[in-house]
Design a protein around this motif. Sequence first.
Motif, PDB file in Angstrom:
ATOM      1  N   ARG A 129       0.829  -1.215   0.000  1.00 21.07           N
ATOM      2  CA  ARG A 129       0.000   0.000   0.000  1.00 21.07           C
ATOM      3  C   ARG A 129       0.861   1.262   0.000  1.00 21.07           C
ATOM      4  O   ARG A 129       0.586   2.220  -0.726  1.00 21.07           O
ATOM      5  CB  ARG A 129      -0.920   0.003   1.226  1.00 21.07           C
ATOM      6  CG  ARG A 129      -1.954   1.117   1.213  1.00 21.07           C
ATOM      7  CD  ARG A 129      -2.803   1.097   2.472  1.00 21.07           C
ATOM      8  NE  ARG A 129      -3.495  -0.165   2.672  1.00 21.07           N
ATOM      9  CZ  ARG A 129      -4.642  -0.475   2.086  1.00 21.07           C
ATOM     10  NH1 ARG A 129      -5.223   0.377   1.242  1.00 21.07           N
ATOM     11  NH2 ARG A 129      -5.228  -1.639   2.331  1.00 21.07           N
ATOM     12  N   HIS A 172      -1.687 -12.629  -5.662  1.00 20.05           N
ATOM     13  CA  HIS A 172      -2.488 -12.949  -6.851  1.00 20.05           C
ATOM     14  C   HIS A 172      -3.550 -11.866  -7.092  1.00 20.05           C
ATOM     15  O   HIS A 172      -3.770 -11.438  -8.233  1.00 20.05           O
ATOM     16  CB  HIS A 172      -3.179 -14.306  -6.675  1.00 20.05           C
ATOM     17  CG  HIS A 172      -2.286 -15.487  -6.861  1.00 20.05           C
ATOM     18  ND1 HIS A 172      -1.430 -15.626  -7.941  1.00 20.05           N
ATOM     19  CD2 HIS A 172      -2.123 -16.609  -6.110  1.00 20.05           C
ATOM     20  CE1 HIS A 172      -0.783 -16.774  -7.851  1.00 20.05           C
ATOM     21  NE2 HIS A 172      -1.173 -17.393  -6.744  1.00 20.05           N
ATOM     22  N   CYS A 173      -4.216 -11.435  -6.020  1.00 26.46           N
ATOM     23  CA  CYS A 173      -5.236 -10.386  -6.158  1.00 26.46           C
ATOM     24  C   CYS A 173      -4.621  -9.078  -6.653  1.00 26.46           C
ATOM     25  O   CYS A 173      -5.158  -8.422  -7.557  1.00 26.46           O
ATOM     26  CB  CYS A 173      -5.938 -10.145  -4.820  1.00 26.46           C
ATOM     27  SG  CYS A 173      -6.930 -11.526  -4.228  1.00 26.46           S
ATOM     28  N   LEU A 174      -3.484  -8.709  -6.051  1.00 28.38           N
ATOM     29  CA  LEU A 174      -2.831  -7.456  -6.435  1.00 28.38           C
ATOM     30  C   LEU A 174      -2.424  -7.494  -7.904  1.00 28.38           C
ATOM     31  O   LEU A 174      -2.602  -6.509  -8.631  1.00 28.38           O
ATOM     32  CB  LEU A 174      -1.618  -7.222  -5.539  1.00 28.38           C
ATOM     33  CG  LEU A 174      -0.871  -5.907  -5.751  1.00 28.38           C
ATOM     34  CD1 LEU A 174      -1.763  -4.707  -5.425  1.00 28.38           C
ATOM     35  CD2 LEU A 174       0.408  -5.867  -4.908  1.00 28.38           C
ATOM     36  N   ARG A 175      -1.901  -8.627  -8.345  1.00 20.28           N
ATOM     37  CA  ARG A 175      -1.483  -8.745  -9.747  1.00 20.28           C
ATOM     38  C   ARG A 175      -2.653  -8.466 -10.686  1.00 20.28           C
ATOM     39  O   ARG A 175      -2.514  -7.720 -11.671  1.00 20.28           O
ATOM     40  CB  ARG A 175      -0.919 -10.142 -10.019  1.00 20.28           C
ATOM     41  CG  ARG A 175      -0.509 -10.346 -11.476  1.00 20.28           C
ATOM     42  CD  ARG A 175      -0.166 -11.800 -11.762  1.00 20.28           C
ATOM     43  NE  ARG A 175       0.946 -12.239 -10.957  1.00 20.28           N
ATOM     44  CZ  ARG A 175       0.946 -13.358 -10.234  1.00 20.28           C
ATOM     45  NH1 ARG A 175      -0.117 -14.144 -10.217  1.00 20.28           N
ATOM     46  NH2 ARG A 175       2.009 -13.692  -9.540  1.00 20.28           N
ATOM     47  N   ALA A 176      -3.795  -9.054 -10.370  1.00 21.49           N
ATOM     48  CA  ALA A 176      -4.963  -8.872 -11.237  1.00 21.49           C
ATOM     49  C   ALA A 176      -5.439  -7.427 -11.259  1.00 21.49           C
ATOM     50  O   ALA A 176      -5.968  -6.957 -12.269  1.00 21.49           O
ATOM     51  CB  ALA A 176      -6.100  -9.788 -10.771  1.00 21.49           C
ATOM     52  N   GLU A 177      -5.227  -6.699 -10.159  1.00 24.38           N
ATOM     53  CA  GLU A 177      -5.688  -5.317 -10.067  1.00 24.38           C
ATOM     54  C   GLU A 177      -4.773  -4.318 -10.760  1.00 24.38           C
ATOM     55  O   GLU A 177      -5.234  -3.255 -11.195  1.00 24.38           O
ATOM     56  CB  GLU A 177      -5.837  -4.912  -8.594  1.00 24.38           C
ATOM     57  CG  GLU A 177      -6.957  -5.639  -7.862  1.00 24.38           C
ATOM     58  CD  GLU A 177      -7.081  -5.194  -6.405  1.00 24.38           C
ATOM     59  OE1 GLU A 177      -6.523  -4.130  -6.050  1.00 24.38           O
ATOM     60  OE2 GLU A 177      -7.742  -5.908  -5.625  1.00 24.38           O
ATOM     61  N   VAL A 178      -3.483  -4.624 -10.846  1.00 23.30           N
ATOM     62  CA  VAL A 178      -2.548  -3.606 -11.347  1.00 23.30           C
ATOM     63  C   VAL A 178      -1.905  -3.969 -12.678  1.00 23.30           C
ATOM     64  O   VAL A 178      -1.145  -3.168 -13.230  1.00 23.30           O
ATOM     65  CB  VAL A 178      -1.439  -3.319 -10.298  1.00 23.30           C
ATOM     66  CG1 VAL A 178      -2.058  -2.792  -9.008  1.00 23.30           C
ATOM     67  CG2 VAL A 178      -0.598  -4.571 -10.013  1.00 23.30           C
ATOM     68  N   HIS A 180      -3.049  -4.075 -15.663  1.00 24.86           N
ATOM     69  CA  HIS A 180      -3.389  -3.153 -16.751  1.00 24.86           C
ATOM     70  C   HIS A 180      -2.725  -1.799 -16.583  1.00 24.86           C
ATOM     71  O   HIS A 180      -2.710  -0.994 -17.520  1.00 24.86           O
ATOM     72  CB  HIS A 180      -4.914  -2.974 -16.828  1.00 24.86           C
ATOM     73  CG  HIS A 180      -5.497  -2.209 -15.685  1.00 24.86           C
ATOM     74  ND1 HIS A 180      -5.592  -2.722 -14.407  1.00 24.86           N
ATOM     75  CD2 HIS A 180      -6.013  -0.945 -15.626  1.00 24.86           C
ATOM     76  CE1 HIS A 180      -6.142  -1.824 -13.614  1.00 24.86           C
ATOM     77  NE2 HIS A 180      -6.409  -0.744 -14.324  1.00 24.86           N
ATOM     78  N   ARG A 181      -2.140  -1.540 -15.401  1.00 27.84           N
ATOM     79  CA  ARG A 181      -1.406  -0.287 -15.159  1.00 27.84           C
ATOM     80  C   ARG A 181       0.088  -0.454 -15.397  1.00 27.84           C
ATOM     81  O   ARG A 181       0.859   0.468 -15.136  1.00 27.84           O
ATOM     82  CB  ARG A 181      -1.653   0.186 -13.724  1.00 27.84           C
ATOM     83  CG  ARG A 181      -3.125   0.388 -13.344  1.00 27.84           C
ATOM     84  CD  ARG A 181      -3.686   1.666 -13.919  1.00 27.84           C
ATOM     85  NE  ARG A 181      -2.999   2.830 -13.390  1.00 27.84           N
ATOM     86  CZ  ARG A 181      -3.329   3.429 -12.224  1.00 27.84           C
ATOM     87  NH1 ARG A 181      -4.337   2.939 -11.500  1.00 27.84           N
ATOM     88  NH2 ARG A 181      -2.682   4.501 -11.818  1.00 27.84           N
TER      89      ARG A 181
END
Length: 300
Positions: A129, A172-178, A180-181
């Motif tokens: 974070r 895994h969750c963080l990877r999916a969220e970022v 595309h950035r």
Amino acid sequence: MSGGARRQTAGPLRDRTVVVTGAARGIGAALARDLSRRGARLALVGHEKTELEALAAVLTTPALACEADVTDPAAMEHAAGLIRTRLGPPSVVVANAGVAEGGAFAASDPERWRRVVDVNLTGSAVTARVFLPDLLETRGYYLQVASLASIGAAPMMSAYCASKAGAEAFAHCLRAEVAHRGVAVGIGYLTWIDTDMIRDADRYPVMRELRAGMPPPARRVYPVDRAAARLGSAVENRSTAVYLPRWLRLAQAGRAALPSMVTRATRRRLSRLESGTPLLPTGPLGTGGAADRAAPPSGN
């Protein structure tokens, strides 16, 4: 210029700022040395300021020692500010800080059990974070140091296994969220590494015998510099997953069957050990665990 010097200053990490948590000793310190040889500027975060400063002094690239508890958001924000000012915005963050205790869950101290989860899981989330704005700015890389315990849980290590499995899921969750950035997220799966944490665990008969009862490939202890080199290559290549040993990748395919296999393998051994002596908690393992216990309470 020597060939070693050329290797140090060439490559994708040259003059990039890399944050490593839990850098005072063990895997974190070895990884910092490896990344410095690859040309990175190192931000060393953790307890034990004296050890962090001593490591910073011997690295061959600029380095900054930042004493901070990874579970304390205010302390981590302060460290992040110093890092940005003195080394520049990080383009790589390695969430390596971790603690462990052994012992039966029923006999565990609830506060110490929660502390293991706080450091290994919540501390990783706080780290991500705090530095995520930098990684978004630099289209950087976040590496979560996980464990064989993320794949196959073991008895007598309930807090550690739960926290490492949680850290894996978080990554895994963080990877999916970022993704595309432009931010890449990797997970490091490591088995037994020759650190003071593992050496301390081997002092306790139940911990030593449980490891000795594992199949030969699974109980082998690997040199810390080998783990650091594998993680350093993952950082350079922005790897999605890195394994030490490499065969751990095969365990992913069979992880649904692992809990029943572990239960069968340890049922008789634990019964025998328990009949001889109480399976008391080990307390924090290794010098790093002792340092975490001695640190002032965090402000979170």
